[in-house]
Design a protein around this motif. Structure first.
Motif, PDB file in Angstrom:
ATOM      1  N   LEU A 145       0.845  -1.187   0.000  1.00 50.87           N
ATOM      2  CA  LEU A 145       0.000   0.000   0.000  1.00 50.87           C
ATOM      3  C   LEU A 145       0.884   1.242   0.000  1.00 50.87           C
ATOM      4  O   LEU A 145       1.745   1.385   0.868  1.00 50.87           O
ATOM      5  CB  LEU A 145      -0.916  -0.013   1.211  1.00 50.87           C
ATOM      6  N   TYR A 147       2.406   4.744   0.662  1.00 54.86           N
ATOM      7  CA  TYR A 147       2.354   5.663   1.808  1.00 54.86           C
ATOM      8  C   TYR A 147       1.579   6.933   1.448  1.00 54.86           C
ATOM      9  O   TYR A 147       0.851   7.477   2.263  1.00 54.86           O
ATOM     10  CB  TYR A 147       3.763   6.024   2.281  1.00 54.86           C
ATOM     11  N   LYS A 150      -2.096   6.128   1.803  1.00 51.36           N
ATOM     12  CA  LYS A 150      -2.442   6.040   3.219  1.00 51.36           C
ATOM     13  C   LYS A 150      -2.600   7.427   3.828  1.00 51.36           C
ATOM     14  O   LYS A 150      -3.535   7.684   4.560  1.00 51.36           O
ATOM     15  CB  LYS A 150      -1.333   5.308   3.995  1.00 51.36           C
ATOM     16  N   ASP A 151      -1.642   8.310   3.530  1.00 50.45           N
ATOM     17  CA  ASP A 151      -1.638   9.641   4.120  1.00 50.45           C
ATOM     18  C   ASP A 151      -2.848  10.481   3.727  1.00 50.45           C
ATOM     19  O   ASP A 151      -3.365  11.224   4.552  1.00 50.45           O
ATOM     20  CB  ASP A 151      -0.356  10.390   3.737  1.00 50.45           C
TER      21      ASP A 151
END
Length: 153
Positions: A145, A147, A150-151
């Protein structure tokens, strides 16, 4: 399977990058996706309006999962690119177009669930949150995944 509901759960549309899910699990863990289990989990948390699976089903492994996908949804979009100038991200572009269209036209949808690992989806996540004022949930395979994705979610 889908339709009008009197449920108090948030109304959601789910979009699945099945290439990401299948290939990431196969390469990293030598297992296949639990499509039925994932969909059951999703339906416990959301009033699921639609689930759409995207992938190049000319891949033997992905093609072998079609019956399992059909058991949970009829929305299967085959993104096979027969061009001699094959682009790796073809599925992503088709998914992005689909998500943007749904985000703009699905007025009663509260949440978009996006199952992918690719950072290309960061901009559509920000668009859904900031412009459409809807929630976004991200599913992905552990260690596969982005980053960046995700952020922003």
């Amino acid at each position: 399977m889908f339709g009008k509901s009197t449920s108090k759960l948030p109304r959601a549309i789910a979009v699945v990058d099945f290439e990401h899910w299948y290939i990431s699990l196969e390469r990293q863990y030598s297992i296949k996706p639990d499509i039925k289990g994932w969909c059951e989990e999703l339906r416990r948390e959301y009033d699921v309006e639609e689930i759409a699976f995207f992938g190049d089903f000319s891949n033997c492994g992905l093609r072998g999962e079609l019956d399992k996908i059909r058991n949970v949804t009829g929305m299967i979009i085959d993104t096979q690119n027969k061009s001699e100038y094959y682009k790796k991200d073809f599925t992503d572009f088709i998914m992005l177009d689909y998500i943007y269209q749904k985000a703009m036209t699905s007025k009663k949808t509260d949440t978009f669930i996006i199952f992918t690992g690719d950072g290309h989806f960061s901009s559509v996540v920000r668009f859904i949150i900031n412009v459409c004022r809807k929630k976004v949930g991200i599913y992905g395979v552990t260690n596969a995944l982005s980053y960046q994705l995700k952020d922003c979610a």
